[in-house]
Write a protein that holds these residues in place. Structure first.
Motif, short mmCIF file in Angstrom:
data_model
loop_
_atom_site.label_atom_id
_atom_site.label_comp_id
_atom_site.label_asym_id
_atom_site.label_seq_id
_atom_site.Cartn_x
_atom_site.Cartn_y
_atom_site.Cartn_z
N GLN A 105 10.83 -56.96 -54.55
CA GLN A 105 10.31 -56.45 -53.76
C GLN A 105 9.46 -57.57 -52.21
OE1 GLN A 105 6.86 -54.96 -55.93
NE2 GLN A 105 8.20 -53.09 -56.95
N THR A 106 8.91 -56.74 -51.56
CA THR A 106 7.79 -57.55 -49.99
C THR A 106 6.56 -56.53 -50.12
OG1 THR A 106 9.23 -55.55 -48.69
CG2 THR A 106 10.57 -58.20 -49.20
N THR A 107 6.09 -57.45 -48.93
CA THR A 107 4.30 -56.66 -49.29
C THR A 107 3.82 -57.74 -47.90
OG1 THR A 107 2.96 -55.96 -49.82
CG2 THR A 107 2.99 -57.94 -51.03
N TYR A 108 2.56 -56.97 -47.44
CA TYR A 108 2.28 -58.00 -46.14
C TYR A 108 0.95 -57.59 -46.29
CZ TYR A 108 2.41 -53.50 -43.81
OH TYR A 108 2.42 -52.33 -43.82
N THR A 109 0.32 -58.48 -45.38
CA THR A 109 -1.36 -58.49 -45.65
C THR A 109 -2.10 -59.06 -44.26
OG1 THR A 109 -1.59 -59.00 -47.96
CG2 THR A 109 -3.88 -59.42 -46.85
N ARG A 110 -2.55 -58.57 -43.58
CA ARG A 110 -2.83 -58.60 -42.62
C ARG A 110 -4.35 -59.62 -42.97
NH1 ARG A 110 0.26 -55.48 -38.89
NH2 ARG A 110 0.09 -53.82 -39.41
N THR A 111 -4.48 -60.03 -41.26
CA THR A 111 -6.35 -60.91 -42.52
C THR A 111 -6.05 -60.93 -40.53
OG1 THR A 111 -5.02 -63.07 -42.17
CG2 THR A 111 -6.06 -62.46 -44.23
N GLY A 112 -6.68 -60.07 -39.76
CA GLY A 112 -7.23 -60.18 -38.56
C GLY A 112 -8.29 -59.81 -37.99
N ILE A 113 -9.20 -59.41 -39.05
CA ILE A 113 -10.52 -58.47 -38.75
C ILE A 113 -10.86 -60.07 -37.73
CG2 ILE A 113 -12.73 -58.20 -40.15
CD1 ILE A 113 -10.51 -58.24 -42.52
N PHE A 114 -11.17 -61.55 -37.81
CA PHE A 114 -12.13 -61.86 -36.57
C PHE A 114 -11.27 -62.59 -35.76
CE2 PHE A 114 -13.30 -62.85 -41.34
CZ PHE A 114 -14.24 -62.55 -41.08
N TYR A 116 -7.31 -61.16 -33.21
CA TYR A 116 -6.27 -59.70 -32.81
C TYR A 116 -5.40 -59.44 -34.31
CZ TYR A 116 -6.38 -61.87 -28.43
OH TYR A 116 -7.13 -62.77 -27.35
N TRP A 117 -5.48 -58.42 -33.89
CA TRP A 117 -5.57 -57.05 -35.71
C TRP A 117 -3.67 -57.51 -35.73
CZ3 TRP A 117 -7.53 -55.52 -39.46
CH2 TRP A 117 -6.52 -54.86 -40.23
N GLY A 118 -3.49 -57.68 -37.44
CA GLY A 118 -2.57 -58.21 -36.95
C GLY A 118 -1.48 -59.16 -36.64
N ASN A 119 -2.12 -60.48 -36.15
CA ASN A 119 -1.65 -61.35 -35.81
C ASN A 119 -1.89 -62.32 -36.89
OD1 ASN A 119 -1.14 -63.41 -33.29
ND2 ASN A 119 -3.15 -63.66 -32.99
N LYS A 120 -2.73 -62.66 -37.81
CA LYS A 120 -2.09 -63.62 -38.87
C LYS A 120 -2.35 -62.75 -39.87
CE LYS A 120 -3.68 -67.21 -36.16
NZ LYS A 120 -3.40 -66.30 -34.91
N GLY A 121 -1.96 -64.11 -41.01
CA GLY A 121 -1.76 -62.41 -42.17
C GLY A 121 -0.52 -63.55 -43.03
N ALA A 122 0.09 -62.67 -44.47
CA ALA A 122 1.19 -62.85 -44.84
C ALA A 122 2.21 -62.28 -44.86
CB ALA A 122 0.38 -63.52 -46.26
N VAL A 123 3.30 -62.31 -45.40
CA VAL A 123 4.17 -61.96 -45.39
C VAL A 123 4.49 -61.84 -46.56
CG1 VAL A 123 4.76 -60.85 -43.51
CG2 VAL A 123 5.57 -62.64 -43.78
N SER A 124 4.85 -61.59 -48.25
CA SER A 124 5.57 -62.08 -49.32
C SER A 124 6.87 -61.34 -49.94
CB SER A 124 4.78 -62.01 -50.70
OG SER A 124 3.20 -62.72 -49.89
N VAL A 125 7.81 -61.94 -50.52
CA VAL A 125 8.97 -61.78 -50.97
C VAL A 125 8.48 -62.11 -52.37
CG1 VAL A 125 11.49 -61.82 -51.45
CG2 VAL A 125 10.21 -61.71 -49.30
N ARG A 126 9.36 -61.70 -53.70
CA ARG A 126 9.31 -61.57 -55.14
C ARG A 126 10.44 -60.39 -55.94
NH1 ARG A 126 10.13 -58.76 -59.22
NH2 ARG A 126 8.48 -59.90 -60.42
#
Length: 444
Positions: A105-114, A116-126
């Motif tokens: 499974q894969t997922t992602y999280t945006r942390t772009g509140i401060f 550019y939207w979606g410019n930072k964050g994380a992508v994960s695989v389990r």
């Protein structure tokens, strides 16, 4: 039961929107001995090109193509990938491991509140690897010297919000082994530019460790203390002039920093914690005092590769040995060709379910040429319909005309993975092959 050693090779690299222009073989250490079993590659700032095609192979960006083209001929198959704008995470495995990598499974999280939207964050695989639950989290955290606390908050937010549809490991930290890596963006505090550069040039990197923000934050934050990292015995990997091994000579003259990191966490032992202190780079997982299936992670290499110059960051590699006892080593489905295969006649394959799993009418069995790049890279396939005979006919028109080595793979839609692979077999050259153009079977 005996323990097995598997080699994991990890890469993190902020490619700074550059297109690949270099051979990545030295980055991947293809000739490493003993050979590598798994590759996990995390990139940041991959240029966001619009997806023009639906097909899995077509929609890949140029970096994914480069890694697939390099690793495919070496017998590695792309298990999965996840992309969120500039963040890209790729997982490759030696073909023989594919039936034992399940529940992907894969997922992602945006942390772009401060920012550019979606410019930072994380992508994960389990996924489950021979029954062991592992998770890989590729992050790009907030930039700039003064944002150290925000970086920690972002990582905590990522850990809290990412969830997986797996009952026993719904959260990142539920996994037995977690790798946290990427452009974490931590800087070197207090020391001036001159002191930092002269410490690097003089080979006295240890003078900078006490002011590395991640090492400083680890002292304050208990959840970070659960993550281990090898010693920073390589030069800071940011910021370089492009196509050079010299640190930033622009007007900004950015202070060098270890922004690009690879850490790992073994799920803490439950009632008693009897970690062996002998080896600072090895750590063992036992979910409770007597885990019958321990897993040990040992770091063999942690360094940067200075020869790559397309970006203002240098790539960082981490090479690990995973020593584990396997929960299982039987494929869920046994699949095999029946008799000779060639395009002169219809062929037959047979399959047997060896262990109950959630099969689906959308499962299929693909014919793969050795060197295939991912599960969608088949020559042809047949649907597995429930309540049908375990023998499947394959139309001769679908069989390759040219001879070659192939395998059959049973793909489970629910487990997102190939759960059965046949032995390698030969497809014979068709007698009519001389009558057809040389490229009839498609040039890869």
């Amino acid at each position: 039961m005996e323990n097995f050693n598997d080699k994991l090779h990890m890469v993190t690299w902020n490619v700074a929107t550059a297109e690949p222009s270099e051979d990545v073989a030295s980055l991947l250490q293809l000739n490493d001995q003993p050979p590598i079993d798994l590759y996990v590659i995390g990139l940041q700032e991959v240029i966001a090109t619009p997806v023009r095609f639906i097909s899995d192979l077509m929609a890949e960006d140029s970096w994914s193509h480069l890694f697939m083209d390099t690793l495919g001929p070496e017998g590695f198959v792309k298990v999965t990938s996840v992309r969120m704008q500039g963040l890209l995470l790729l997982v490759f495995a030696k073909m023989m491991h594919l039936p034992f990598i399940r529940n992907i499974q894969t997922t992602y999280t945006r942390t772009g509140i401060f920012g550019y939207w979606g410019n930072k964050g994380a992508v994960s695989v389990r996924f489950s690897f021979y029954g062991h639950m592992v998770c890989f989290v590729n992050c790009h955290l907030a930039a700039h010297m003064h944002n150290a606390l925000q970086r920690v908050d972002e990582f905590e937010y990522i850990l809290e919000t990412q969830d997986f549809d797996i009952f026993d490991t719904p959260r990142v930290l539920d996994h037995k082994v977690v790798f946290w890596f990427g452009d974490l963006n931590f800087r070197i505090e207090d020391h001036g530019l001159h002191f930092v550069r002269s410490s690097i040039n003089g080979g006295r990197l240890n003078l900078l460790w006490s002011k590395d923000q991640l090492l400083m934050m680890k002292k304050k934050e208990p959840f970070l203390q659960e993550f281990e990292e090898g010693p920073l015995n390589f030069k800071p990997t940011y910021k370089f002039d492009r196509k050079a091994e010299t640190y930033d000579t622009s007007g900004k003259k950015r202070k060098p920093a270890w922004t690009d990191r690879i850490l790992w966490r073994i799920k803490p032992t439950l009632p008693s914690d009897e970690d062996d202190e002998d080896d600072e780079k090895a750590s063992t997982s036992t979910d409770n005092g007597q885990d019958e299936y321990p897993i040990m992670v040992t770091q063999n290499t942690y360094t940067s590769v200075m020869s790559y110059g397309v970006s203002d960051h240098k790539p960082v590699i981490g090479n690990f040995t995973l020593e584990m006892r396997k929960y299982f080593d039987t494929q869920l489905v046994h699949v095999a060709p029946v008799g000779e295969w060639s395009a002169d006649q219809n062929a037959l394959l047979t399959y047997t379910v060896q262990e109950d799993f959630m099969s689906s009418t959308w499962d299929w069995i693909g014919l793969y040429k050795i060197g295939f790049k991912n599960a969608s890279d088949y020559e042809t396939f047949v649907w597995v319909r429930e309540n049908e005979l375990p023998e499947k006919p394959v139309d001769k028109d679908e069989i390759p005309l040219l001879s070659g080595e192939y395998v059959l793979g049973y793909y489970s839609t629910n487990l997102n993975s190939i759960v059965g692979l046949s032995d390698t077999f030969q497809v014979s050259r068709a007698a009519m092959e001389g009558l057809v153009p040389k490229d009839v079977n498609g040039i890869n």
